[in-house]
Scaffold this motif. Sequence first.
Motif, mmCIF file in Angstrom:
data_model
loop_
_atom_site.group_PDB
_atom_site.id
_atom_site.type_symbol
_atom_site.label_atom_id
_atom_site.label_comp_id
_atom_site.label_asym_id
_atom_site.label_seq_id
_atom_site.Cartn_x
_atom_site.Cartn_y
_atom_site.Cartn_z
ATOM 1 N N THR A 1 4.671 83.680 52.052
ATOM 2 C CA THR A 1 5.125 82.408 52.613
ATOM 3 C C THR A 1 6.353 82.634 53.477
ATOM 4 N N ARG A 2 6.345 82.005 54.654
ATOM 5 C CA ARG A 2 7.501 82.118 55.549
ATOM 6 C C ARG A 2 7.874 80.735 56.067
ATOM 7 N N TYR A 3 9.161 80.561 56.239
ATOM 8 C CA TYR A 3 9.725 79.319 56.758
ATOM 9 C C TYR A 3 10.177 79.533 58.195
ATOM 10 N N GLU A 4 10.193 78.456 58.973
ATOM 11 C CA GLU A 4 10.769 78.520 60.311
ATOM 12 C C GLU A 4 12.225 78.082 60.239
ATOM 13 N N LEU A 5 13.097 78.971 60.679
ATOM 14 C CA LEU A 5 14.529 78.683 60.764
ATOM 15 C C LEU A 5 14.849 78.439 62.235
ATOM 16 N N LYS A 6 15.509 77.297 62.527
ATOM 17 C CA LYS A 6 15.712 76.922 63.919
ATOM 18 C C LYS A 6 17.131 76.420 64.145
ATOM 19 N N ALA A 7 17.656 76.790 65.313
ATOM 20 C CA ALA A 7 18.937 76.260 65.779
ATOM 21 C C ALA A 7 18.708 75.638 67.150
ATOM 22 N N SER A 8 19.030 74.326 67.294
ATOM 23 C CA SER A 8 18.783 73.599 68.540
ATOM 24 C C SER A 8 20.107 73.137 69.123
ATOM 25 N N ILE B 1 17.285 74.702 48.347
ATOM 26 C CA ILE B 1 15.861 74.378 48.263
ATOM 27 C C ILE B 1 15.445 74.519 46.808
ATOM 28 N N THR B 2 14.814 73.501 46.293
ATOM 29 C CA THR B 2 14.271 73.596 44.934
ATOM 30 C C THR B 2 12.799 73.990 45.008
ATOM 31 N N ASN B 3 12.396 74.748 44.013
ATOM 32 C CA ASN B 3 11.020 75.251 43.947
ATOM 33 C C ASN B 3 10.574 75.880 45.270
ATOM 34 N N PRO B 4 11.313 76.855 45.758
ATOM 35 C CA PRO B 4 10.959 77.460 47.044
ATOM 36 C C PRO B 4 9.644 78.233 46.953
ATOM 37 N N LYS B 5 8.926 78.242 48.049
ATOM 38 C CA LYS B 5 7.750 79.095 48.173
ATOM 39 C C LYS B 5 8.250 80.486 48.582
ATOM 40 N N LEU B 6 7.885 81.499 47.838
ATOM 41 C CA LEU B 6 8.504 82.805 48.004
ATOM 42 C C LEU B 6 7.605 83.790 48.754
ATOM 43 N N TRP B 7 8.265 84.804 49.300
ATOM 44 C CA TRP B 7 7.577 85.927 49.952
ATOM 45 C C TRP B 7 7.415 87.047 48.937
ATOM 46 N N TYR B 8 6.199 87.582 48.852
ATOM 47 C CA TYR B 8 5.887 88.682 47.941
ATOM 48 C C TYR B 8 5.260 89.840 48.723
ATOM 49 N N PRO B 9 5.389 91.060 48.232
ATOM 50 C CA PRO B 9 4.503 92.112 48.741
ATOM 51 C C PRO B 9 3.066 91.719 48.450
ATOM 52 N N SER C 1 19.712 70.101 74.884
ATOM 53 C CA SER C 1 18.745 70.484 75.905
ATOM 54 C C SER C 1 19.014 71.872 76.470
ATOM 55 N N TYR C 2 20.090 72.515 75.989
ATOM 56 C CA TYR C 2 20.490 73.799 76.557
ATOM 57 C C TYR C 2 19.688 74.969 76.020
ATOM 58 N N ASP C 3 19.425 74.968 74.727
ATOM 59 C CA ASP C 3 18.792 76.152 74.164
ATOM 60 C C ASP C 3 18.284 75.878 72.761
ATOM 61 N N THR C 4 17.243 76.597 72.377
ATOM 62 C CA THR C 4 16.708 76.580 71.015
ATOM 63 C C THR C 4 16.311 78.002 70.642
ATOM 64 N N LEU C 5 16.659 78.381 69.435
ATOM 65 C CA LEU C 5 16.275 79.687 68.922
ATOM 66 C C LEU C 5 15.678 79.501 67.537
ATOM 67 N N SER C 6 14.508 80.096 67.327
ATOM 68 C CA SER C 6 13.875 79.994 66.006
ATOM 69 C C SER C 6 13.320 81.344 65.602
ATOM 70 N N LYS C 7 13.175 81.532 64.321
ATOM 71 C CA LYS C 7 12.570 82.753 63.785
ATOM 72 C C LYS C 7 11.900 82.426 62.458
ATOM 73 N N MET C 8 10.938 83.250 62.093
ATOM 74 C CA MET C 8 10.260 83.084 60.823
ATOM 75 C C MET C 8 10.954 83.953 59.780
ATOM 76 N N ILE C 9 11.308 83.328 58.664
ATOM 77 C CA ILE C 9 12.017 84.041 57.604
ATOM 78 C C ILE C 9 11.274 83.844 56.287
ATOM 79 N N GLY C 10 11.646 84.638 55.307
ATOM 80 C CA GLY C 10 11.049 84.503 53.982
ATOM 81 C C GLY C 10 12.115 84.605 52.917
ATOM 82 N N ALA D 1 5.364 75.065 57.120
ATOM 83 C CA ALA D 1 4.062 74.609 57.596
ATOM 84 C C ALA D 1 4.194 73.381 58.491
ATOM 85 N N GLY D 2 5.225 73.371 59.335
ATOM 86 C CA GLY D 2 5.403 72.296 60.297
ATOM 87 C C GLY D 2 6.187 71.097 59.796
#
Length: 860
Positions: free
Chosen positions: A277-284, A262-270, A287-296, A239-240
């Motif tokens: 709940t989904r987290y943003e996973l990012k690799a920076s 991660i302790t007490n993670p917020k989980l993804w359920y059907p 200044s060359y490049d950034t890649l992010s995706k939403m994971i659960g 959530a930012g």
Amino acid sequence: MARSRHDLSHGWQFREYDGGSSNENPWLPVQKVPTQVHVDLLADKKIPDPFLDLNELAVRSLPEKQWTYRIQFAKPTDLSSEAPIHTDLVFEGLDTFATVVLNGAEILKSDNMFISHRVDVTSLLRDTNELEIHFDSAMLRGRDLVKEHSHEHTFYVRQTEVSRVPVRKAQYHWGWDWGPILITAGPWKPIYLQQYVSKVDDVWSECEVSEDLRTCSGRIIAKASQASGHSIRLSLSLAGSVIFEKECTINSKGIAETPFLITNPKLWYPFTHGTQTRYELKASLGSYDTLSKMIGFRRAELIQQEDEFGKSFFFRINGADVFCGGSCWIPADSFLSHIPEQRYRDWVSLVHEGNQNMIRVWGGGIYEHDAFFDACDELGVMVWQDFAFACASYPTYKSYLDSVEEEARQNIRRLRSHPSLIIWAGSNEDYQVQERYGLEYNYEDKDPQSWLKTTFPARYTYEYLLPKIVSEEDRFAIYHPTSPWGDGKITSDPTVGDKHQWDIWHGAMNRYQEAFRLSARFISEFGMEAYPHLETIRSMITVDKQRYPGSMMMDFRNKAIDHERRVATYVNENFTVKYDISSYTHLTQIVQAEAMHFAYKTWRREWGKRKCGGVLVWQLNDCWPTMSWAVVDYYLLKKPAYYAIKNALRPLDIGISKKYHDWTSGHVDPTESFKDTKFDLWIVSDRPQSVQVDVAVRFISIHTGQDVKQQVKLDSVTVHPNSTTEILKDYDLIENVTETQNNVQAFDIAEFNPYVIHATLTIGNQLIASDTYWPQPLKYLNFDNRNVTFTSTGDNQVVISASRPTKGFVFEETRGVKLSDNGFDIIPGQEKVVEVSGFARVPSVFRAGSVRVLYFISLS
């Protein structure tokens, strides 16, 4: 310099390649890439629409042809940079046998529709460039491959011709028993130039949620190009807010990784069991490049344990056992480049709206679009993904396996971060092909190399190669060798694994009322055909005189083997038949809806003892407008069966059943069903806690609409959590029944007064669920004079009532109109409220029993 992308989507031309050096066929315009040749020929008015009438036949010769696509483009302007700038030409998907030439130099050959390609063209680019892609005939190349490898492999195939088997292409393009033969070619996914100094190729997590759900631990891994020795920042945010961050160094192989906890993670359920709940996973990468995706994060387990019924097969997500109710998915169009992202979202939204928490992506199609999986992630729909093999004995020669391995690795890497993807399966029904043709299979032989020497070498692919790749690319993923599969037992064994239950419709053609005999540990396919709504029939058959059951165009449209016999059998066994197109459409739809009702209700009831872990109907959707097993047609118009499934999969549902009595075999007594006074009543729940409910059961004359017996009321019934609660078992309406040989009476048809059993489940004053049991078969009942009435509340609601029990009330749905329910029963004394949206004034058609009325309901 940051990574930049230059799409090559417009400015293309194409033409047929005649095999000569001086090809004189004219160049034709291409509207946009991605595309496929049928789409372009149709846009240029060179072929008739294959989706209409008999036009599929007019394009049957296209698969034998070759095609060339070309584009001219300017070299992208280099941005200022002290480091060298790399330019790659990226092909996300080429369909299928493609040779790519840039400025006269061959840069790529591809023979697999399912893989992407990246070519460094930095040194090849000019100020003005010409790119050509030549596509061979997949059908002819397939036939050549069959001949080339026939000495080492026998190509067995179900569904159309054998040339599809050695070709790594969507197999349904060769036609299936629900789809046309439209063997496509072309750049079916995006093509673009990508410029960069350094770039992030991928970032993913390899982690596990602990059994107590209190921690999530593992590794975050990134892969980068032209970045050895550089620093890269890996982070997780919720959530930012950043909850984990680490600066890492990229090694000589382009890999950077860090452990995380991660302790007490917020989980993804059907969605049936919790939030998404989904987290943003990012690799920076500076200044060359950034890649992010939403994971659960979620803990997914396939529970296969010995029990009283054999061996279980159900899923446990984050410690909760989950009944999987849903559908099987085929590609949403015969022309895959034709599907916009919003259409994927619309389809998945229908799944969610229909209370379906799992969708199975069938192996004769594709590894679906990212937009499909994104929607499943967001809406909490679990995905069962088959690898792209279906209904054949596939080869294992080296070049073929090499291509399969690249295909598997690429698609696992692309999809592994989606929390909705719960299970991979090796193929669809390929072990049934092994059984049908008596191919060698010794389950006790555990040597993969020996499997390659048998007449069923594909076992090597499903039981060795693919699970090996899955474990290497996504260590915690669930893998299942095929569907159906049960630990090496025959695929029809109901005691183990998953089963495709086709003794309804195919096989023995059991009546759908016999669903109780046809259970299994997990039913991953079953189905019943039905016509689509009339609007779809009118759109696909333009000749008015051909719009009748059994016409040439209607028969041609239906690709199912022996469809006319099977449809007619199920309709005639259950209904008094009228053969005009409207009435027959209605009857096929009600047959399908009734089959769904009996099957889902019966098999979900067995969830209480985990005897049946899931039910997936064949199929959710169509790839063109047709009549088929789909419960929603090509235009996303929902058939009554869709609503039957939706209601049977309510979080709390009530069910009624009676003993099955045959009515057509030999010298059976057809009156037994009507004389039987015993019934069962149960409640099934997905809820994690027990709940108190009130239950009422009425017995209502079909002739008069009056209650014929005193209702049964059960107050404050405790419903067990995530289980089945049996309420009444063999409950007999006639107490102290005695039978003597001296008191035998003939069945008096004049006094025949059948009744329905109607049960309601309420909490407080709120109706949660209901079910109605009708005497079987329905054709023995008289549905005259139902006295159906309508009122409109003025706020997009229609209220329907009837003075007598009414079966199978169907609004004729049209595009743009959305209904909250359809194909329902109407019970005297109750008002059925249907929410309607999409039009201020809805053109409405309803059909119920033998009644069909057309008129307008004003909602303004």
